[in-house]
Design an enzyme around this catalytic site. Structure first.
Site: not given
Lengths: 278, 278
Positions: A22-23, A85, A165, A197, A199
């Site tokens: 993933d990024s 990702c 985050e 996504c 996240h």
């Protein structure tokens, strides 16, 4: 390409690891779901924390990064590659397939699209993701391949990653922003919402409050973990030996921060995070 | 190093450009302030849009990027370098000085610190910035060199950059987040607040609402533009010829997006943005 044949040609072994990238840290939601389903699998994860985020970058740059990330994982002789990702799944899955020379490759995007089509009754499907994922139009294309009658409504939600985050998980500001982002999807009477996504699952319960009970939330991390299991079973590549090892983790920057996030995402302490230069 | 001597040794000419760089688009606030003060100066700007943001990366990585960015600008034979990035100013100004071999170098951080010390009466100074800038402790160190009695209160505000870029300038969610971030500074009775990130001036009027009238907001872009003018005057390097050229702009990704942002930040249309690979 016939994966069964290539698996034999490549002499893939069940005990080899699954390579995941993933990024950044978001792909840890995929690691968690794969571990829950397949506790015996050895996992090797690369988070490109020096170059994160990919979601705001151009297609050319994302494709270059995807090729480099794949080549890094290949050094560890994985039996398959999971693209955790969404941006890479949307813009560069063919690059990963090309670089990995016949290894099975699964991306979160196709998996999420499959699951959405399976769950949606009204065929009004919402998708949220980064700017790059949404602008690529990859989810609507993938969903229309599976069901040409489905209507897909998409919305880029670039503030969700920094909010997640920063730990603003159930903050009033996050809810205001979510309401603003999602209203235009809700007025289209969607009955399912793909979290495009990795996240976003962290914000899942807050998103569910905003969407209400009539919308099923599709977690693409869960979706890809199901497909990994199916693929490995089909190819007789499931690891039957008991494996107690923690995932091996490589990052391109900030190993200490990653270790903290790993503990937060997986509830496991991680002995070592290896730093690689990209 | 004696800059006057090195300027002579380096045979600096007034007509050469000022080189400016930032991790992305934020440094355009510096370009705007320099243009307002010094309309005759030729400007060359590099925004490292492929590797943005720097503010969440490690010191080692930021220092490597700073060296590469400086070497890129040197190809255009600037008469000085302006570091429009707070993170680089905090973690790698010495790298820029070393790479540029005696050219005058100014960073936004020292300029902002100077101006804060000048304006603060109570000597209670607040500083906000990215995680990297704030963790580096560079503002408190710089301010204490200037005034050992000053008390500095710092706070990382990682959501401000994405909120500014998303255009949530006067949104209720932004105000809630700003209130949450700034309360711990306001209870310390600060009378000045340094915007230690070049994106933050975009949020200035909303921040002023949160801080109230008794707090002076210090814009480090404005501060560094003043110092550029002073330095060039002192070294007799001000360009006296009328210059009508727009700034030359280099970016490492997404030239089209940058062009749009440039128009938004500066109210000028930009004919060409050159893409460079970093």
């Amino acid at each position: 390409m016939n994966l069964q044949t290539s698996a034999e040609t490549l002499n893939l072994k069940a005990e080899r690891p699954i390579g995941i990238f993933d990024s950044g840290i978001g792909g840890l939601t995929v690691v968690r779901k794969i571990r829950e389903r397949l506790p015996n699998e050895r996992l090797i994860y690369f988070g490109d924390t020096a170059r994160v985020p990919y979601g705001t970058k151009s297609q050319v740059t994302v494709r270059r990064y995807a090729a480099e990330d794949t080549r890094l994982l290949l050094k560890y002789q994985p039996k398959m590659i999971v693209v955790a990702c969404n941006t890479v799944s949307a813009l560069a899955l063919d690059v990963v397939e090309h670089e990995s020379g016949g290894l099975p490759v699964l991306g979160v995007l196709k998996a999420g699209a499959n699951l959405a089509v399976k769950y949606s009754q009204t065929k009004h499907i919402g998708v949220i993701g980064t700017i790059a994922t949404i602008s690529s139009n990859a989810y609507p294309l993938e969903i229309s391949k599976l069901d040409c009658e489905a209507e897909v409504y998409s919305k880029a939600c670039p503030l969700f990653v920094p909010l997640a985050e920063e730990g603003f998980i159930s903050h009033q500001a996050t809810k205001l922003i979510a309401t603003e982002y999602l209203t235009e999807l809700l007025v289209k009477k969607i009955d399912s919402l793909v979290l495009g996504c990795t996240h976003y699952p962290i914000l899942k319960s807050m998103l569910a409050e905003v969407t209400g009970k009539n919308v099923v939330i599709i977690d693409s991390a869960e979706a890809v973990a199901m497909e990994v299991e199916n693929l490995l079973r089909e190819k007789s590549l499931l690891n039957r030996e008991i494996n107690q090892a923690l995932p091996k983790v490589l990052v391109s920057d900030l190993p200490q921060k990653f270790k903290t996030m790993f503990e937060l995402f997986l509830g496991l302490s991680l002995p070592d995070v290896e730093l690689v230069e990209m």
